[in-house]
Design a protein around this motif. Structure first.
Motif, PDB file in Angstrom:
ATOM      1  N   ASN A 264       0.816  -1.217   0.000  1.00  0.00           N
ATOM      2  CA  ASN A 264       0.000   0.000   0.000  1.00  0.00           C
ATOM      3  C   ASN A 264       0.847   1.264   0.000  1.00  0.00           C
ATOM      4  N   LYS A 342      -3.417  -0.941  -2.596  1.00  0.00           N
ATOM      5  CA  LYS A 342      -3.197  -1.614  -3.872  1.00  0.00           C
ATOM      6  C   LYS A 342      -4.528  -2.018  -4.481  1.00  0.00           C
ATOM      7  N   SER A 344      -7.687  -3.644  -6.199  1.00  0.00           N
ATOM      8  CA  SER A 344      -8.311  -4.968  -6.255  1.00  0.00           C
ATOM      9  C   SER A 344      -9.452  -4.995  -7.262  1.00  0.00           C
ATOM     10  N   THR A 345      -9.672  -3.842  -7.916  1.00  0.00           N
ATOM     11  CA  THR A 345     -10.769  -3.715  -8.875  1.00  0.00           C
ATOM     12  C   THR A 345     -10.296  -4.098 -10.277  1.00  0.00           C
ATOM     13  N   ASP A 346     -11.142  -4.758 -11.019  1.00  0.00           N
ATOM     14  CA  ASP A 346     -10.823  -5.127 -12.394  1.00  0.00           C
ATOM     15  C   ASP A 346     -11.207  -3.959 -13.310  1.00  0.00           C
ATOM     16  N   ASN A 357      -3.948   1.610 -10.925  1.00  0.00           N
ATOM     17  CA  ASN A 357      -4.270   0.380 -10.200  1.00  0.00           C
ATOM     18  C   ASN A 357      -4.237   0.550  -8.677  1.00  0.00           C
ATOM     19  N   ASP A 359      -7.025   1.467  -5.158  1.00  0.00           N
ATOM     20  CA  ASP A 359      -8.365   1.700  -4.626  1.00  0.00           C
ATOM     21  C   ASP A 359      -8.291   2.846  -3.639  1.00  0.00           C
TER      22      ASP A 359
END
Length: 515
Positions: A264, A342, A344-346, A357, A359
C-alpha cells in the motif's frame, strides 16, 4: 529543514477538528493575499450574447442535458456577465486582496482562432478588471478554466498537437491587452480534470471517453501549451518591466496509504506520481520530464495490450527544456485527502485507472460535505506541503482553490469549520517554511458545479437562482472569512453577533463595503 515531528500535537487537532490543541496565537503576515475565486462558465451566463462563440461545455450540456443533476447548466448561471458590479461589491464586503476569475476563450475568440477577435467580449473583461483595480483588488486571471471553444474541440481539442499553438495565439491577445493591469496569471486550471475526466472518460466535457489514450495526448499538449505561454510572457512581457507572475493551477489533493503494508505504501507512491508528479515533475523536478514510474508502467501495459509503443507520448529533449522551470508559482487546488491501497478492482484496460491500479477510500470519521468525493481532512494540506517541499525544494505556491459544498441556506457552520481548520493547517505549513503567496476561497458565490448543476453549493454567498437578479446573500462563512481577513488571525470561538446580513444600510469607502 522541514520539522516533520514538531506539529504532531497540532495534527491531532487537524485530523479530528474537535478543537485547538495548541494555544499559540498565529497571524498571517502582512502581504499575504486573501481572496475568492470563480470561473467563467460557472458564473457568467450570457452563453450566446454579444457575439460569444459556443464552448465545449455549452455543446456538452445542450446535447446531453441528462448529465446535469437538476438540468441547470451554465447558460445563465449566476449571471455575472450582467451583475459583475454586484460581484465586485461582494468582494469589497469581504475585504479581500484578490479575485481569481477566468476569461472565456470563446467570448474573446468565437471560433477559437485569432483571426476574429470579439471586442465586445474583451470590453466585458476590461470593465471587470477596471472595477477591481478601482477598489484595490488584485485581479488573478485564469486564461483557461475547462471551456474550450467548440470549434476547436471539433478539430480534436487538446488531443490535437495544434492546440499548443491555438493556446499561444489566445494567450498573446490576453497578454497584449492586460499585462499592464494583471500581475498574477494562471495559464490552465487542473489539467488532470480536463484530460482524465473529459478525454479519458465521459464525466466532463467534451466526454471523449477514449481511455488510456486521448487523456495522455491531452496531458502532453496541455503542458506544452502552458510552457509556451509562460515562455512568451517571460520573453515579451517580463522584459518590458511588467512584474507579473505566471503559474499553472493543479489539483493537489493529498494521498496516503491506508496502512503501513509495503504494497500500500508502494501503491501510494505510484498514485502520487500519476496524479501529482505527472504535472509537477516536468516543471519542478531536478530531472524534468514525466516520472519514471509513470513512463515505465504505461510502456509495460501498452506492450501487454499489443500497442507498438507507449500510450504516453514522449517528451523530446527540446520539450523537456521548454517545460523545466516554466512557472513562477504553483497554483494549488486543494480540497481533500484520499487513503490508498493496492488495487483490487478489475478496471477497464487500457485506462488511466488500470495504469494506476489503486483503490481509494476516505476516513469514516471525516466530516462530510454535500459532494460525495469531498470530506474534511485539514491535516492533508499540511502533509502535502511537507511532500512538495521535500520533493521539489520549496516551490512558491498560491492556493488558487479551496472550498466546501453544502445544501442551500446561509447558516453554513460546516463551511466555517472547514475554513478554519484548513487555514490553521496552512499556518503550520508556513511556519515550516512553505512559500505561500495567498489563499483563494472557492467560491465567491454559488455557481453551476459542472455536472452537479446547482445541487452542490460552494459559495460564500448564496445565489437565488430562481430570481431574475440572481440575488446574492452573504452566508455565515462570508462573515467569518471577512473577520479572518480583517484580523489576520483565526478566532476559534468568534461568530457573527447576528445573522441579519441585509445590506441596505452599508457603510462604504473606496476599498470596502461594511456588512
Amino acid at each position: 529543514m522541514v520539522l516533520v515531528g514538531v506539529y504532531l500535537f497540532s495534527l491531532s487537532f487537524l485530523s479530528s477538528a474537535k478543537g485547538w490543541t495548541d494555544t499559540k496565537q498565529r497571524s498571517f503576515r502582512e502581504g499575504f493575499l486573501f481572496g475568492a475565486g470563480t470561473s467563467a462558465y460557472q458564473v457568467e451566463g450570457a452563453w450566446n450574447e454579444d457575439d460569444k462563440g459556443e464552448s465545449m461545455w455549452d455543446r456538452f450540456t445542450h446535447e446531453h442535458p441528462e448529465v446535469i443533476e437538476g438540468a441547470t447548466n451554465g447558460d445563465v448561471a449566476s449571471d455575472s456577465y450582467h451583475f459583475y458590479h454586484r460581484d465586485v461589491e461582494m468582494l469589497r464586503e469581504l475585504g479581500v486582496d484578490h479575485y481569481r476569475f477566468s476569461i472565456a476563450w470563446s467570448r474573446i475568440l468565437p471560433t477559437g482562432l485569432s483571426n476574429k477577435v470579439n471586442e465586445k467580449g474583451l470590453k466585458y473583461y476590461d470593465n471587470l478588471i477596471y472595477e477591481l483595480i478601482k477598489y484595490n483588488i488584485e485581479p488573478v486571471v485564469t486564461m483557461y478554466h475547462m471551456d474550450l471553444p467548440k470549434r476547436l474541440q471539433d478539430l480534436g481539442g487538446w488531443a490535437n498537437p495544434l492546440s499548443v499553438e491555438w493556446f499561444v495565439e489566445y494567450a498573446t491577445i490576453l497578454f497584449e491587452r492586460y499585462s499592464s493591469k494583471v500581475k498574477y496569471w494562471v495559464t490552465i486550471n487542473q489539467p488532470n480534470k480536463i484530460c482524465m475526466d473529459g478525454y479519458g472518460d465521459h464525466s466532463m466535457a467534451p466526454g471523449i471517453n477514449m481511455k488510456g489514450i486521448a487523456d495522455y495526448l491531452c496531458v502532453k499538449n496541455i503542458m506544452l501549451a502552458h510552457a509556451k505561454a509562460y515562455r512568451l510572457y517571460e520573453k515579451n512581457y517580463k522584459a518590458n518591466n511588467y512584474k507579473g507572475l505566471v503559474g499553472i493551477a493543479l489539483s493537489m489533493n493529498w494521498a496516503e496509504p491506508v496502512n503501513n503494508k509495503t504494497e500500500n505504501v508502494k501503491a501510494t507512491d505510484d498514485y502520487r506520481a500519476f496524479t501529482i508528479g505527472l504535472y509537477m515533475d516536468p516543471i519542478w523536478s531536478a530531472e524534468g520530464g514525466f516520472p519514471k514510474v509513470v513512463r515505465d508502467t504505461i510502456a509495460k501495459k501498452s506492450k501487454e495490450k499489443g500497442f507498438s509503443k507507449s500510450r504516453l507520448p514522449e517528451l523530446s529533449a527540446e520539450e523537456m527544456a521548454l517545460l523545466k522551470g516554466a512557472a513562477d508559482f504553483l497554483g494549488m487546488n486543494h480540497y481533500t485527502t484520499f487513503l490508498v491501497q493496492k488495487g483490487s478492482t478489475d478496471y477497464e484496460s487500457p485506462s488511466f485507472l488500470d495504469d494506476v491500479n489503486v483503490d481509494l477510500t476516505q476516513g469514516k470519521d471525516w466530516k462530510k460535505s454535500r459532494s460525495s468525493w469531498l470530506k474534511g481532512a485539514p491535516f492533508g494540506l499540511y502533509k502535502i506541503y511537507l511532500y512538495i517541499n521535500q520533493k521539489y525544494d520549496y516551490p512558491k505556491t498560491f492556493i488558487t482553490e479551496h472550498g466546501w459544498s453544502t445544501k442551500p441556506g446561509i447558516g453554513d457552520q460546516s463551511r466555517v469549520d472547514n475554513l478554519r481548520g484548513y487555514l490553521f493547517a496552512l499556518q503550520l505549513a508556513m511556519e515550516d517554511g512553505a512559500d505561500v503567496i495567498g489563499y483563494t476561497a472557492w467560491s465567491l458565490m454559488d455557481n453551476v458545479e459542472w455536472t452537479a448543476g446547482i445541487s452542490e453549493r460552494f459559495g460564500l454567498y448564496e445565489v437565488a437562482f430562481d430570481t431574475e437578479e440572481k440575488k446574492r446573500t452573504a452566508r455565515m462563512s462570508a462573515l467569518v472569512y471577512k473577520r479572518i481577513i480583517e484580523t489576520r488571525i483565526i478566532e476559534e470561538n468568534w461568530t457573527p453577533d447576528s445573522m441579519n446580513i441585509q445590506i441596505s444600510n452599508r457603510r462604504t469607502n473606496k476599498n470596502k463595503v461594511e456588512l
